[in-house]
Write a protein that holds these residues in place. Structure first.
Motif, PDB file in Angstrom:
ATOM      1  N   ILE A 118       0.842  -1.206   0.000  1.00  0.00           N
ATOM      2  CA  ILE A 118       0.000   0.000   0.000  1.00  0.00           C
ATOM      3  C   ILE A 118       0.871   1.248   0.000  1.00  0.00           C
ATOM      4  O   ILE A 118       0.608   2.203  -0.736  1.00  0.00           O
ATOM      5  CB  ILE A 118      -0.968  -0.017   1.202  1.00  0.00           C
ATOM      6  N   ARG A 119       1.921   1.242   0.793  1.00  0.00           N
ATOM      7  CA  ARG A 119       2.816   2.407   0.829  1.00  0.00           C
ATOM      8  C   ARG A 119       3.489   2.638  -0.520  1.00  0.00           C
ATOM      9  O   ARG A 119       3.661   3.772  -0.956  1.00  0.00           O
ATOM     10  CB  ARG A 119       3.858   2.239   1.925  1.00  0.00           C
ATOM     11  N   GLN A 120       3.900   1.568  -1.174  1.00  0.00           N
ATOM     12  CA  GLN A 120       4.517   1.704  -2.494  1.00  0.00           C
ATOM     13  C   GLN A 120       3.522   2.264  -3.499  1.00  0.00           C
ATOM     14  O   GLN A 120       3.856   3.118  -4.319  1.00  0.00           O
ATOM     15  CB  GLN A 120       5.062   0.360  -2.968  1.00  0.00           C
ATOM     16  N   ALA A 121       2.292   1.794  -3.425  1.00  0.00           N
ATOM     17  CA  ALA A 121       1.261   2.296  -4.337  1.00  0.00           C
ATOM     18  C   ALA A 121       0.983   3.778  -4.075  1.00  0.00           C
ATOM     19  O   ALA A 121       0.771   4.558  -4.999  1.00  0.00           O
ATOM     20  CB  ALA A 121      -0.018   1.478  -4.188  1.00  0.00           C
ATOM     21  N   GLN A 123      -3.258   7.444   4.733  1.00  0.00           N
ATOM     22  CA  GLN A 123      -2.063   7.232   5.547  1.00  0.00           C
ATOM     23  C   GLN A 123      -2.421   7.078   7.017  1.00  0.00           C
ATOM     24  O   GLN A 123      -1.871   6.222   7.710  1.00  0.00           O
ATOM     25  CB  GLN A 123      -1.082   8.389   5.353  1.00  0.00           C
ATOM     26  N   GLN A 124      -3.354   7.887   7.493  1.00  0.00           N
ATOM     27  CA  GLN A 124      -3.764   7.793   8.890  1.00  0.00           C
ATOM     28  C   GLN A 124      -4.436   6.448   9.168  1.00  0.00           C
ATOM     29  O   GLN A 124      -4.138   5.795  10.160  1.00  0.00           O
ATOM     30  CB  GLN A 124      -4.710   8.929   9.244  1.00  0.00           C
ATOM     31  N   LYS A 125      -5.328   6.022   8.284  1.00  0.00           N
ATOM     32  CA  LYS A 125      -6.004   4.739   8.476  1.00  0.00           C
ATOM     33  C   LYS A 125      -5.011   3.585   8.378  1.00  0.00           C
ATOM     34  O   LYS A 125      -5.129   2.596   9.110  1.00  0.00           O
ATOM     35  CB  LYS A 125      -7.113   4.576   7.447  1.00  0.00           C
ATOM     36  N   LEU A 126      -4.053   3.709   7.483  1.00  0.00           N
ATOM     37  CA  LEU A 126      -3.038   2.671   7.345  1.00  0.00           C
ATOM     38  C   LEU A 126      -2.241   2.539   8.636  1.00  0.00           C
ATOM     39  O   LEU A 126      -1.988   1.445   9.114  1.00  0.00           O
ATOM     40  CB  LEU A 126      -2.105   2.998   6.177  1.00  0.00           C
ATOM     41  N   PHE A 127      -1.880   3.663   9.227  1.00  0.00           N
ATOM     42  CA  PHE A 127      -1.144   3.640  10.493  1.00  0.00           C
ATOM     43  C   PHE A 127      -1.990   3.003  11.588  1.00  0.00           C
ATOM     44  O   PHE A 127      -1.511   2.155  12.336  1.00  0.00           O
ATOM     45  CB  PHE A 127      -0.734   5.054  10.901  1.00  0.00           C
ATOM     46  N   LEU A 128      -3.256   3.389  11.678  1.00  0.00           N
ATOM     47  CA  LEU A 128      -4.112   2.873  12.739  1.00  0.00           C
ATOM     48  C   LEU A 128      -4.451   1.402  12.544  1.00  0.00           C
ATOM     49  O   LEU A 128      -4.672   0.683  13.516  1.00  0.00           O
ATOM     50  CB  LEU A 128      -5.403   3.692  12.812  1.00  0.00           C
ATOM     51  N   ILE A 130      12.605   9.551  -2.624  1.00  0.00           N
ATOM     52  CA  ILE A 130      13.162   9.588  -3.971  1.00  0.00           C
ATOM     53  C   ILE A 130      12.122   9.107  -4.980  1.00  0.00           C
ATOM     54  O   ILE A 130      11.915   9.733  -6.022  1.00  0.00           O
ATOM     55  CB  ILE A 130      14.448   8.732  -4.056  1.00  0.00           C
ATOM     56  N   VAL A 131      11.434   8.003  -4.655  1.00  0.00           N
ATOM     57  CA  VAL A 131      10.400   7.483  -5.541  1.00  0.00           C
ATOM     58  C   VAL A 131       9.288   8.511  -5.709  1.00  0.00           C
ATOM     59  O   VAL A 131       8.790   8.734  -6.823  1.00  0.00           O
ATOM     60  CB  VAL A 131       9.835   6.142  -5.001  1.00  0.00           C
ATOM     61  N   GLU A 132       8.910   9.166  -4.624  1.00  0.00           N
ATOM     62  CA  GLU A 132       7.861  10.191  -4.680  1.00  0.00           C
ATOM     63  C   GLU A 132       8.287  11.350  -5.583  1.00  0.00           C
ATOM     64  O   GLU A 132       7.494  11.831  -6.406  1.00  0.00           O
ATOM     65  CB  GLU A 132       7.587  10.690  -3.260  1.00  0.00           C
ATOM     66  N   CYS A 133       9.535  11.794  -5.466  1.00  0.00           N
ATOM     67  CA  CYS A 133      10.042  12.889  -6.316  1.00  0.00           C
ATOM     68  C   CYS A 133      10.075  12.468  -7.774  1.00  0.00           C
ATOM     69  O   CYS A 133       9.733  13.265  -8.664  1.00  0.00           O
ATOM     70  CB  CYS A 133      11.415  13.318  -5.865  1.00  0.00           C
ATOM     71  N   LEU A 134      10.496  11.247  -8.036  1.00  0.00           N
ATOM     72  CA  LEU A 134      10.527  10.744  -9.414  1.00  0.00           C
ATOM     73  C   LEU A 134       9.119  10.672 -10.008  1.00  0.00           C
ATOM     74  O   LEU A 134       8.908  11.056 -11.163  1.00  0.00           O
ATOM     75  CB  LEU A 134      11.187   9.364  -9.475  1.00  0.00           C
ATOM     76  N   ALA A 135       8.149  10.202  -9.228  1.00  0.00           N
ATOM     77  CA  ALA A 135       6.781  10.123  -9.706  1.00  0.00           C
ATOM     78  C   ALA A 135       6.240  11.524 -10.030  1.00  0.00           C
ATOM     79  O   ALA A 135       5.572  11.727 -11.046  1.00  0.00           O
ATOM     80  CB  ALA A 135       5.893   9.440  -8.678  1.00  0.00           C
ATOM     81  N   GLU A 136       6.568  12.492  -9.184  1.00  0.00           N
ATOM     82  CA  GLU A 136       6.141  13.873  -9.404  1.00  0.00           C
ATOM     83  C   GLU A 136       6.788  14.435 -10.672  1.00  0.00           C
ATOM     84  O   GLU A 136       6.141  15.124 -11.461  1.00  0.00           O
ATOM     85  CB  GLU A 136       6.490  14.749  -8.185  1.00  0.00           C
ATOM     86  N   ALA A 137       8.056  14.115 -10.861  1.00  0.00           N
ATOM     87  CA  ALA A 137       8.758  14.601 -12.061  1.00  0.00           C
ATOM     88  C   ALA A 137       8.163  13.985 -13.316  1.00  0.00           C
ATOM     89  O   ALA A 137       8.022  14.667 -14.341  1.00  0.00           O
ATOM     90  CB  ALA A 137      10.245  14.265 -11.947  1.00  0.00           C
ATOM     91  N   ILE A 138       7.809  12.721 -13.255  1.00  0.00           N
ATOM     92  CA  ILE A 138       7.204  12.067 -14.420  1.00  0.00           C
ATOM     93  C   ILE A 138       5.859  12.692 -14.735  1.00  0.00           C
ATOM     94  O   ILE A 138       5.556  12.974 -15.900  1.00  0.00           O
ATOM     95  CB  ILE A 138       7.068  10.544 -14.167  1.00  0.00           C
ATOM     96  N   ARG A 139       5.048  12.925 -13.715  1.00  0.00           N
ATOM     97  CA  ARG A 139       3.762  13.568 -13.945  1.00  0.00           C
ATOM     98  C   ARG A 139       3.925  14.968 -14.533  1.00  0.00           C
ATOM     99  O   ARG A 139       3.142  15.391 -15.369  1.00  0.00           O
ATOM    100  CB  ARG A 139       2.954  13.642 -12.642  1.00  0.00           C
ATOM    101  N   GLY A 140       4.942  15.676 -14.087  1.00  0.00           N
ATOM    102  CA  GLY A 140       5.182  17.027 -14.575  1.00  0.00           C
ATOM    103  C   GLY A 140       6.036  17.076 -15.836  1.00  0.00           C
ATOM    104  O   GLY A 140       6.384  18.137 -16.322  1.00  0.00           O
ATOM    105  N   ARG A 141       6.392  15.887 -16.328  1.00  0.00           N
ATOM    106  CA  ARG A 141       7.221  15.752 -17.536  1.00  0.00           C
ATOM    107  C   ARG A 141       8.516  16.555 -17.419  1.00  0.00           C
ATOM    108  O   ARG A 141       8.919  17.264 -18.331  1.00  0.00           O
ATOM    109  CB  ARG A 141       6.452  16.140 -18.774  1.00  0.00           C
ATOM    110  N   LEU A 142       9.134  16.425 -16.253  1.00  0.00           N
ATOM    111  CA  LEU A 142      10.392  17.133 -15.995  1.00  0.00           C
ATOM    112  C   LEU A 142      11.578  16.206 -16.127  1.00  0.00           C
ATOM    113  O   LEU A 142      11.514  15.068 -15.844  1.00  0.00           O
ATOM    114  CB  LEU A 142      10.387  17.734 -14.586  1.00  0.00           C
ATOM    115  N   PHE A 160       1.402   8.925  -5.744  1.00  0.00           N
ATOM    116  CA  PHE A 160       0.463  10.036  -5.680  1.00  0.00           C
ATOM    117  C   PHE A 160       1.160  11.310  -5.228  1.00  0.00           C
ATOM    118  O   PHE A 160       2.115  11.270  -4.462  1.00  0.00           O
ATOM    119  CB  PHE A 160      -0.690   9.723  -4.705  1.00  0.00           C
ATOM    120  N   ALA A 161       0.663  12.422  -5.692  1.00  0.00           N
ATOM    121  CA  ALA A 161       1.188  13.716  -5.253  1.00  0.00           C
ATOM    122  C   ALA A 161       0.909  13.882  -3.765  1.00  0.00           C
ATOM    123  O   ALA A 161      -0.153  13.493  -3.283  1.00  0.00           O
ATOM    124  CB  ALA A 161       0.541  14.844  -6.039  1.00  0.00           C
TER     125      ALA A 161
END
Length: 137
Positions: free
Chosen positions: A83-86, A101-106, A125-137, A90-91
């Motif tokens: 779930i965390r990887q999925a 995230q809160q429900k996952l923790f609980l 790093i994965v989050e930044c890469l996903a954001e860059a891909i979405r922004g086509r950077l 997301f932005a």
């Protein structure tokens, strides 16, 4: 010793105490790479913040007490990691992300949380890469 190492030991101790059967002081000291006196100090700390640390049997084995209401179905470590990887794709501003995230923790044990502290940097790093891909950077 830096604070992060102490915090990681506390989370590791919680994870170990949630697993059955319990562990002896010597086993906990070996797993945490600390002396037995330090294990007792950590156990006292857990009790001070609200955990019910209990023991039983010979040799004395320690564990975190959970009554039947606390034993609701929880995510396994593998499910939590999936779930965390999925969610990493997301932005961070996604409107549903904080609630999930809160429900996952609980709904999960602290084991994935403790293990996830070590993996926090790669997930960023994965989050930044996903954001860059979405922004086509």
């Amino acid at each position: 010793m830096i604070a992060q190492q102490k915090l990681l030991r506390v989370f590791t101790l919680i994870r170990l105490l949630k697993q059955r059967p319990g562990r002896t002081i010597a086993q906990l000291a070996q797993a945490l790479d600390i002396d037995k006196r330090s294990v007792y100090r950590y156990l006292t700390l857990l009790e001070e913040v609200g955990y019910e640390v209990d023991n039983d049997g010979k040799p004395t084995r320690y564990f975190i007490f959970e009554d039947e209401t606390m034993r609701q179905p929880r995510f396994t470590e593998e499910e939590t990691q999936m779930i965390r990887q999925a969610m990493a794709g997301f932005a961070p501003t996604h409107p549903l992300l904080a609630g999930i995230q809160q429900k996952l923790f609980l709904a999960s044990t602290l084991q994935p949380l403790a293990d996830g502290l070590v993996d926090l940097h790669p997930s960023k790093i994965v989050e930044c890469l996903a954001e860059a891909i979405r922004g086509r950077l």
